[in-house]
Design an enzyme around this catalytic site. Structure first.
Site, PDB file in Angstrom:
ATOM      1  N   HIS A 217      26.032   0.476   1.548  1.00 51.36           N
ATOM      2  CA  HIS A 217      25.042  -0.508   2.009  1.00 51.36           C
ATOM      3  C   HIS A 217      24.057  -0.859   0.881  1.00 51.36           C
ATOM      4  O   HIS A 217      23.862  -2.032   0.542  1.00 51.36           O
ATOM      5  CB  HIS A 217      24.291   0.068   3.216  1.00 51.36           C
ATOM      6  CG  HIS A 217      23.246  -0.828   3.792  1.00 51.36           C
ATOM      7  ND1 HIS A 217      23.468  -1.589   4.916  1.00 51.36           N
ATOM      8  CD2 HIS A 217      21.979  -1.104   3.410  1.00 51.36           C
ATOM      9  CE1 HIS A 217      22.379  -2.287   5.197  1.00 51.36           C
ATOM     10  NE2 HIS A 217      21.452  -2.008   4.294  1.00 51.36           N
ATOM     11  N   GLU A 218      23.461   0.166   0.297  1.00 50.04           N
ATOM     12  CA  GLU A 218      22.462  -0.088  -0.752  1.00 50.04           C
ATOM     13  C   GLU A 218      23.122  -0.694  -1.992  1.00 50.04           C
ATOM     14  O   GLU A 218      22.512  -1.490  -2.705  1.00 50.04           O
ATOM     15  CB  GLU A 218      21.691   1.190  -1.095  1.00 50.04           C
ATOM     16  CG  GLU A 218      20.908   1.793   0.082  1.00 50.04           C
ATOM     17  CD  GLU A 218      19.945   0.827   0.769  1.00 50.04           C
ATOM     18  OE1 GLU A 218      19.393  -0.073   0.103  1.00 50.04           O
ATOM     19  OE2 GLU A 218      19.763   0.950   1.997  1.00 50.04           O
ATOM     20  N   HIS A 221      23.043  -4.367  -1.582  1.00 54.27           N
ATOM     21  CA  HIS A 221      21.745  -4.932  -1.967  1.00 54.27           C
ATOM     22  C   HIS A 221      21.635  -5.009  -3.492  1.00 54.27           C
ATOM     23  O   HIS A 221      21.162  -6.006  -4.044  1.00 54.27           O
ATOM     24  CB  HIS A 221      20.604  -4.051  -1.433  1.00 54.27           C
ATOM     25  CG  HIS A 221      20.321  -4.215   0.036  1.00 54.27           C
ATOM     26  ND1 HIS A 221      20.008  -5.431   0.602  1.00 54.27           N
ATOM     27  CD2 HIS A 221      20.288  -3.311   1.054  1.00 54.27           C
ATOM     28  CE1 HIS A 221      19.785  -5.256   1.914  1.00 54.27           C
ATOM     29  NE2 HIS A 221      19.958  -3.989   2.211  1.00 54.27           N
ATOM     30  N   GLU A 247      20.344  -8.796   3.550  1.00 54.92           N
ATOM     31  CA  GLU A 247      21.065  -7.907   4.462  1.00 54.92           C
ATOM     32  C   GLU A 247      22.519  -8.353   4.636  1.00 54.92           C
ATOM     33  O   GLU A 247      23.399  -7.529   4.869  1.00 54.92           O
ATOM     34  CB  GLU A 247      20.330  -7.856   5.812  1.00 54.92           C
ATOM     35  CG  GLU A 247      20.668  -6.674   6.684  1.00 54.92           C
ATOM     36  CD  GLU A 247      20.255  -5.308   6.134  1.00 54.92           C
ATOM     37  OE1 GLU A 247      19.547  -5.244   5.111  1.00 54.92           O
ATOM     38  OE2 GLU A 247      20.670  -4.299   6.716  1.00 54.92           O
TER      39      GLU A 247
HETATM   40 ZN    ZN Z   1      19.662  -3.140   4.110  1.00 57.60          ZN
END
Ligand code: ZN
Length: 454
Positions: A217-218, A221, A247
């Site tokens: 997830h990170e 980003h 997101e």
């Molecule tokens: Zn996030």
């Protein structure tokens, strides 16, 4: 730091420069770096100028105190410890919104600050459509016996989890010369420059999915920020467009890629080799079902892809009700629990697992704090769809551990534009359509329809 940048932004010097340059800017096309830089800077200056520096100082002081009391309230499961702070936050959030007169809904200026160009009414319309499509899917799935995710809940030593997760994202293209990964309690991404973007992760030794998926997830980003052109360094064009578009990238990599069957066709043998005593006898299909288990749950950050957006919509609706005065802060815990019961069929066993679980309202404003998560999920599906239309070979490549076609497509279409466009402009440019619930719902039906034979 924030106070200083607010003072500098609003002292009139930058506004004067922008005025002086307005004729010059008119010579450049809308999407050029020059016109975009002036347009985006103007927007930032205009937004900041509406809010007096004295208010910003009061608010940031209050926020720090409220955050401190929230940590104690959550640890002690005692909402009353932070209720007065939250009442003050609500008052300040309304005050902040009222620095932007002419709104249709009092939440609009607050939403604008996180997801520029979005309005409460637009979001309410798209969310209610999404909710009406999600609820029957959740009901159909949870009426069946729950998936067995026991294979994830064995003991997985921290060092091996961290090493495996890092190996995975390195293979996905995470460049350790420009990035690094560290441990934290609440995973996040931060950047010091376009060439120094860092992520954090957390590890639970009795839950294999935590470290793995928060890492991916990170990384999503980080990919966004690392994909900005070097020319944007130290300009308002660097970074991501909005909380929603940011997101969309973390969720695309985490869910559409990282929780897909093809992804684990490639990585599961390596995972089994890393944890032979835990996984040698667990078939891939069992693991795949475990990482995609759908369940009614209390905690947003742990929720699966199907129920996640219901958690977000509860928060969004409650924010609007607080801002308009329909709901008083003292009644918030009860309203929270009632919505969990009606929307997710489950009642929080404590305020710590209910209204106190997320930091957003206690360390920030009420309004605009949550919609970005669901907007991001909608966009992730719509962007991924567009990538697959242009490159139908992407799933086969993922199955072979090859991610560059997708990464390059995202960089070319999204990352390299930094903050030039609004979210709505970006969705339209990249997918040829406005934001819609259709790609996400089609994805959910395809993936979970198969898993749960709906
Ligand atoms: Zn996030």
């Amino acid at each position: 730091m924030q106070d200083l940048s607010h003072t500098k932004l609003t002292d009139g010097a930058i506004a004067q420069l922008l005025d002086d340059l307005s004729d010059y800017a008119a010579n450049f096309p809308y999407e050029s770096d020059t016109a975009s830089l002036l347009r985006v800077t103007r927007r930032i200056v205009d937004q900041a100028s509406q809010v007096p520096s004295s208010f910003m100082a009061v608010f940031s002081h209050h926020r720090a105190q409220s955050y401190h009391n929230w940590a104690k309230a959550r640890a002690e499961n005692n909402f009353t410890l932070v209720q007065a702070d939250l009442e003050k936050t609500l008052e300040l959030s309304r005050e902040w919104a009222n620095f932007f007169p002419g709104y249709d809904h009092i939440a609009d200026p607050l939403i604008d600050a996180a997801d520029y160009g979005m309005k409460a009414a637009t979001i309410q319309a798209i969310f209610s459509e999404l909710r009406s499509q999600l609820v029957p899917v959740v009901q159909a799935i949870t009426a069946q016996p729950p998936s067995d995710d026991a294979c994830l809940k064995q003991v997985y030593p921290e060092a091996e989890q961290l090493a495996f997760s890092l190996d995975v994202i390195r293979q996905m293209g995470f460049d350790l010369r420009r990035s690094r990964q560290d441990k934290t309690l609440h995973p996040f991404m931060t950047n010091f420059s376009i060439d120094d973007v860092r992520i954090t992760t957390r590890v639970k030794e009795q839950d294999l999915s935590e470290c793995l998926f928060s890492t991916i997830h990170e990384m999503g980003h980080a990919f966004y920020e690392l994909g900005n052109p070097p020319a944007f360094e130290n300009t308002p064009l660097a970074g991501g467009i909005s909380s929603g578009v940011h997101e969309s990238q973390s969720r695309l990599w985490e869910n559409m890629v990282g929780r897909s069957r093809v992804f684990w066709h490639h990585f599961y043998p390596k995972l089994q080799a890393t944890f032979p005593s835990q996984l040698a006898d667990v078939p891939l299909e069992t693991f795949y079902r475990a990482i995609n288990k759908v369940a009614r749950s209390l905690i947003r950050t742990d929720a699966d892809e199907v129920t996640y957006n219901l958690h977000v919509m509860i928060r969004f609706d409650l924010e609007l009700a607080l801002l308009t005065g329909e709901l008083a802060v003292k009644d918030l815990p009860a309203a929270w629990n009632a919505r969990y019961e009606s929307d997710l069929g489950i009642v929080p066993d404590s305020d710590s697992n209910g209204v106190l679980q997320d930091v957003h309202w206690y360390g920030g404003r009420i309004g605009g704090a949550f919609q970005g998560y669901t907007l991001g999920n909608l966009m992730s599906a719509q962007f991924f769809d567009a990538a697959l239309i242009e490159h139908p070979e992407i799933p086969t490549q993922i199955e072979q551990g090859e991610f560059s076609t997708l990464a390059t497509w995202l960089k070319t279409n999204i990352y390299q534009h930094g903050r030039k466009f609004t979210a709505a402009e970006m969705v339209q440019r990249v997918t040829g359509k406005p934001l819609s619930t259709e790609p996400l719902m089609r994805y959910i039906h395809q993936k979970f329809g198969g898993l749960y034979s709906l």
